[in-house]
Design a protein around this motif. Structure first.
Motif, PDB file in Angstrom:
ATOM      1  N   ASP A  51      54.277   0.086 -49.933  1.00  0.00           N
ATOM      2  CA  ASP A  51      55.273  -0.566 -50.961  1.00  0.00           C
ATOM      3  C   ASP A  51      55.117  -2.009 -51.056  1.00  0.00           C
ATOM      4  O   ASP A  51      54.915  -2.640 -49.646  1.00  0.00           O
ATOM      5  N   PRO A  52      55.840  -2.982 -51.786  1.00  0.00           N
ATOM      6  CA  PRO A  52      55.779  -4.383 -51.399  1.00  0.00           C
ATOM      7  C   PRO A  52      56.366  -5.346 -50.382  1.00  0.00           C
ATOM      8  O   PRO A  52      57.694  -4.335 -50.070  1.00  0.00           O
ATOM      9  N   ASN A  53      56.215  -5.491 -49.417  1.00  0.00           N
ATOM     10  CA  ASN A  53      56.821  -5.821 -48.296  1.00  0.00           C
ATOM     11  C   ASN A  53      56.022  -6.932 -47.460  1.00  0.00           C
ATOM     12  O   ASN A  53      55.579  -7.618 -47.198  1.00  0.00           O
ATOM     13  N   ASP A  54      57.014  -7.771 -46.886  1.00  0.00           N
ATOM     14  CA  ASP A  54      56.377  -8.906 -46.437  1.00  0.00           C
ATOM     15  C   ASP A  54      55.704  -9.072 -45.237  1.00  0.00           C
ATOM     16  O   ASP A  54      54.397 -10.418 -45.861  1.00  0.00           O
ATOM     17  N   ARG A  55      54.762  -7.603 -45.306  1.00  0.00           N
ATOM     18  CA  ARG A  55      53.543  -7.931 -43.950  1.00  0.00           C
ATOM     19  C   ARG A  55      52.504  -7.486 -44.835  1.00  0.00           C
ATOM     20  O   ARG A  55      50.989  -8.359 -45.493  1.00  0.00           O
ATOM     21  N   LYS A  56      52.613  -6.623 -46.373  1.00  0.00           N
ATOM     22  CA  LYS A  56      51.527  -7.062 -47.293  1.00  0.00           C
ATOM     23  C   LYS A  56      51.784  -8.255 -47.930  1.00  0.00           C
ATOM     24  O   LYS A  56      50.158  -8.868 -48.447  1.00  0.00           O
ATOM     25  N   ASP A 113      56.991 -20.454 -43.664  1.00  0.00           N
ATOM     26  CA  ASP A 113      58.281 -20.099 -43.377  1.00  0.00           C
ATOM     27  C   ASP A 113      58.138 -18.397 -43.112  1.00  0.00           C
ATOM     28  O   ASP A 113      59.439 -17.965 -41.946  1.00  0.00           O
ATOM     29  N   LEU A 114      57.717 -18.135 -43.862  1.00  0.00           N
ATOM     30  CA  LEU A 114      57.217 -16.188 -44.009  1.00  0.00           C
ATOM     31  C   LEU A 114      56.610 -16.313 -42.765  1.00  0.00           C
ATOM     32  O   LEU A 114      57.283 -14.746 -41.740  1.00  0.00           O
ATOM     33  N   VAL A 115      56.139 -16.705 -42.319  1.00  0.00           N
ATOM     34  CA  VAL A 115      55.359 -16.155 -40.922  1.00  0.00           C
ATOM     35  C   VAL A 115      56.298 -16.164 -39.396  1.00  0.00           C
ATOM     36  O   VAL A 115      56.673 -15.660 -39.101  1.00  0.00           O
ATOM     37  N   ARG A 116      57.267 -17.713 -39.954  1.00  0.00           N
ATOM     38  CA  ARG A 116      58.572 -16.938 -39.317  1.00  0.00           C
ATOM     39  C   ARG A 116      59.350 -15.967 -39.184  1.00  0.00           C
ATOM     40  O   ARG A 116      60.497 -15.904 -38.547  1.00  0.00           O
ATOM     41  N   LYS A 117      60.155 -15.813 -40.045  1.00  0.00           N
ATOM     42  CA  LYS A 117      60.427 -14.740 -41.148  1.00  0.00           C
ATOM     43  C   LYS A 117      60.177 -13.432 -39.817  1.00  0.00           C
ATOM     44  O   LYS A 117      60.700 -13.083 -40.013  1.00  0.00           O
TER      45      LYS A 117
END
Length: 921
Positions: free
Chosen positions: A259-264, A283-287
């Motif tokens: 499923d689409p997610n920030d980790r993927k 910014d995504l790494v920090r999030k």
């Protein structure tokens, strides 16, 4: 694009372990523990209320879900007594989980997993708990107020848009790298001011990183107090009451069906080697991972970017050396066969006289790194280090502003479990002696033995490093002597290269082994000190580990740079080790070429073997072992194993996060290789750049796919590492000054050119640096056994030094040329050091730490926040006034019903006039 939350099938998601069994409550944190199952007792993972009567009476809550607890206790009465330790752990878990539910957290147990013997407690933080803790922790959250973050007009706007279009191919396809000209005003969360925040979607208001941070704070301060022993989550983990505690990853990162997610998204746009040329989605790494890890990767990205200009200049300097090697007069003189210069033997007895022209290749290779351009490059790299530090400070301020950390101050951390245990032991000893006990703490007297052990241990480790380097020196001397006895002409001609290469490989192997040993010893030495907080523990560990690893990595290089060939003596009066080993000399072209070989092999070896091979090979090896174990399982186990594991089971099998210290350490040691001896190896920045391009993606893949998700930690800087970087940068100026003046031939050439040259050129320089020795003055037993190896009898041989000739009154004494060169060397060190330090400080002073646009934006945010609160207060006043006027009108209407209309009208008129007067006021 980031796809936040498509409404997934709740049953499927809950089965995957991201939600509770109801498919609504999200799992924010997981506690794992080992338990022993008896043969007849199968604990069912149902959803029931733990300690129903006690929890209701204590908290009044009706929905504490912790499956299997009441039924298990009833069944346990009929079961054989468990061993004491297991029973004690079970009771501690029961008490701790009960206290967690008292704080408002909701728990759910699962022991029917595919990981046999491991149970899981899933934790969910409800909305009211999140709000309460966010207010306590002063978390800044975005408000409804939106303002323009950037105002560019005219030519600047066109330049900005053009730059954005040009860099679009190297930007990752994530939301943060799209042009965003508006920003939400942030304010510390407050339950009284919830109307300021956009709470339309409460499920996504606090992201998964924030939720897990809040739960971890509760876990740290919640204690288990049975048997007068206070235990938080760190103590419970240390005592194996729980085997692991971790937040969950958002989902799978590999596979087309994930499923689409920030980790993927991170795995595809950041942790892949195919996107090495793109910017990092910081910014995504920090999030996803928090500010502390985000700052590490941001720093690594800035460092790698800054290596690009350093690499280009280093390549130009190297190419300049290659282009001018045929024009270098000293190396041409050394290679000239017509110059019949007979050199003195390199060792006693076994070595014979040799021709200077045989060292032609070494002299030509030395010119590649020992030329006037290296002086310029050393100055450039000193200024580069200052620019890098300033650039990082400005980048850090931008990130602090973007991540709402401008007003963040680190609060005092909770005491460590080991510290609390030591304090408890001290308190119990005083209670046993019937002394009045106040709140105890550990003093220097309690730690005196640990401090003494630290001092003795560090001195011993440094002494061990020196001893190993000394052993390698003995190896070099004895090997050179052994090769000289050899009958092979090729071995004799390449004796220097052979000895240097093998000695460096031995040094590299020793460095790699001692690095691992010193890391473990530094941790043990820090643990016996019992620091109070995790921050104090980390800083002390970093200092010890850096000191030991710095000495380990650079001691062999310091020996070649500053000690080799300095204490040789002269023919007839050589210096001996243990009265049998003669100290080794530098080559006729100087020790700089050997220093370059030493530095390059150690640097490249550490990067390839330690940083990359270990980081890639060890995880692959572990995967292979797991695969081989799975193949040996029975068919039933294979069928069970083939079933899809839940998220918390999959994450449990990942490696635990062990901190950022190893990641920073390898980069700081590399920074030392790039700056400290850059005068001898201009290509060091290039090799560091190539390594870091791989290192970023390697670390990213490790964090995303191979490690458990770490708890997000707020931080506004990189901590003690910045001070270490500054210290290395300052030390680099001093070391490069000494390398140029004492290790290279730059200063002797200048002195000869301006003081002793007859025609203003470098002709005759080699002859000027070689002294004369009468072979009849050899000490008995040290003369060559084969004096006719060159085909003729040698009467006078030459050696590299500034000494008086044998026909002088003060034969073999240090000559006046030596003192002239020494004075010039010391003068160069002083001038170079002060000039470069001044230029570095000037760069530091002229570049402001806070970018002007960021300071303006911070000021603008403060003004907007004040305006927002003023409007809010005005709205409250108007509301109160309208309410009070409404009340007065109501009372008047009641009075009008009881009195005459005329009186009512007169009172109404007077009231209106008073009201208008009040408004004017």
């Amino acid at each position: 694009m980031i796809l936040n939350s498509l409404a997934p099938d709740q049953d499927a998601v809950s089965k995957n372990g991201i939600y509770f069994r109801d498919g609504k409550k999200k799992v924010d944190y997981v506690l794992a523990y080992h338990y022993k199952k008896s043969g007849s007792l199968r604990k069912h993972a149902g959803r029931i209320q733990q300690n129903e009567s006690s929890s209701r009476s204590q908290t009044g809550k009706q929905d504490h879900y912790l499956p299997g607890r009441s039924k298990d206790l009833e069944k346990a009465e009929n079961e054989p007594q468990m061993d004491y330790h297991e029973d004690d752990k079970r009771l501690r878990r029961a008490e701790y989980e009960g206290k967690l539910m008292e704080t408002g957290l909701e728990l759910e147990r699962d022991e029917e997993t595919k990981t046999h013997g491991v149970g899981f407690v899933k934790i969910h933080a409800p909305w009211n708990v999140l709000c309460r803790e966010a207010e306590f922790m002063k978390l800044k959250m975005p408000t409804k107020k939106v303002f323009e973050s950037k105002e560019t007009h005219g030519i600047m706007q066109k330049i900005h848009s053009l730059a954005y279009k040009l860099t679009k191919p190297i930007r990752p396809k994530v939301k943060e790298h799209k042009e965003n000209l508006v920003k939400h005003l942030s304010y510390p969360f407050s339950r009284e001011k919830q109307h300021l925040f956009d709470l339309s979607d409460k499920d996504s208001f606090f992201d998964s990183k924030t939720r897990s941070t809040i739960v971890y704070e509760i876990l740290k301060r919640t204690t288990c107090t049975k048997a007068k022993y206070s235990m938080g989550i760190t103590s419970l983990l240390a005592n194996a009451v729980y085997s692991a505690a971790y937040p969950l990853h958002d989902g799978d990162c590999e596979g087309e069906n994930a499923d689409p997610n920030d980790r993927k998204l991170l795995y595809e746009e950041w942790a892949s080697y195919g996107v090495f040329y793109k910017y990092q989605p910081i910014d995504l790494v920090r999030k996803y991972f928090g500010e502390k890890i985000g700052l590490y990767f941001a720093w690594l990205g800035v460092y790698t970017q800054m290596l690009i200009p350093a690499s280009i200049v280093g390549i130009i300097v190297f190419l300049y050396g290659c282009a001018t090697v045929d024009e270098d007069i000293p190396s041409m003189e050394m290679c000239d066969q017509r110059e019949n210069i007979s050199m003195c033997p390199l060792c006693d007895k076994t070595c014979s006289y040799w021709k200077l022209s045989s060292a032609c290749s070494t002299a030509r290779a030395s010119h590649l790194f020992d030329n006037p351009a290296t002086v310029f490059f050393s100055i450039f790299m000193a200024l580069w280090a200052a620019m890098f530090m300033e650039h990082w400070k400005r980048r850090q301020m931008r990130l602090n502003y973007r991540w709402d950390l401008t007003g963040f101050e680190e609060e005092e951390d909770h005491p460590r479990a080991e510290y609390e245990a030591k304090v408890l032991q001290k308190t119990q000893r005083k209670e046993h002696k019937d002394k009045e006990t106040e709140k105890e703490k550990l003093t220097w007297k309690d730690r005196f033995l640990a401090y003494l052990t630290n001092f003795v241990g560090i001195i011993f480790m440094i002494g061990l490093t020196f001893a190993i380097v000394f052993g390698v020196i003995i190896y070099r001397i004895s090997t050179a002597t052994a090769i000289a006895v050899s009958s092979s002409p090729s071995a004799k001609s390449n004796v220097r290269v052979t000895v240097t290469a093998t000695a460096v490989v031995i040094n590299l192997v020793v460095i790699l082994i001692l690095d691992e040993v010193y890391g473990s010893i530094a941790r043990w030495l820090t643990q016996i000190e019992v620091p109070r907080t995790d921050k104090s523990f980390e800083e002390r560990l970093i200092f010890k580990a850096f000191l030991l690893k710095f000495v380990n990595a650079y001691t062999p290089i310091f020996y070649v740079a500053f000690f080799k060939g300095r204490f040789v003596g002269c023919p007839g009066s050589y210096v001996y080790l243990f009265q049998s080993f003669r100290m080794e000399e530098c080559a006729p072209g100087g020790c700089l070429m050997e220093l370059c070989i030493q530095l390059s092999i150690i640097m490249l070896g550490k990067q390839l073997i330690q940083n990359n091979l270990f980081e890639i090979g060890i995880p692959k090896m572990k995967k292979l072992i797991r695969y081989l174990k799975s193949k040996r399982q029975s068919s039933v186990q294979l069928e069970e194993h083939a079933k899809k594991k839940k998220r918390y089971e999959t994450d449990y099998n990942l490696e635990p996060f062990s901190g950022l210290t190893p990641e920073y350490m390898e980069m700081i040691i590399q920074f030392g290789f790039v700056t400290l001896f850059v005068a001898s190896f201009p290509l060091a920045p290039l090799f560091a750049l190539l390594n870091n391009i791989i290192e970023i993606r390697l670390d990213a893949k490790k964090f995303v796919a191979e490690l458990r998700r770490p708890v997000a930690v707020r931080a506004k800087d990189i901590g003690i590492w910045y001070n270490i970087l500054r210290a290395v940068g300052k030390l680099a100026v001093i070391i490069n000054a000494f390398v140029i003046s004492f290790t290279s031939d730059f200063i002797p050439r200048l002195v000869y050119l301006y003081m002793y040259s007859r025609d203003g050129t470098m002709h005759g320089f080699i002859n000027h640096t070689l002294s004369y020795f009468n072979v009849s003055h050899f000490q008995p037993g040290t003369e060559p056994t084969d004096p006719l190896e060159l085909g003729y009898a040698v009467q006078i041989c030459r050696y590299k030094d500034y000494r008086e000739p044998p026909w002088s009154e003060n034969k073999y004494d240090i000559s006046k040329e030596f003192w002239a060169v020494l004075a010039a060397r010391l003068a160069f060190v002083i001038i170079f050091q002060n000039l470069v330090m001044f230029m570095s400080d000037f760069v530091d002073w002229i570049i402001p730490d806070i970018p002007k646009d960021i300071s303006e934006q911070i000021h603008k945010e403060k003004v907007l926040m004040v305006e927002l609160f003023i409007k809010e207060e005005q709205g409250k006043l108007q509301l109160l006034e309208s309410f009070s006027s409404h009340e007065k009108d109501k009372k008047r209407a009641e009075n009008c019903n009881n009195h005459s209309p005329r009186l009512c009208r007169s009172r109404s008129g007077s009231a209106l006039s008073l009201h208008s007067h009040h408004l004017q006021m």
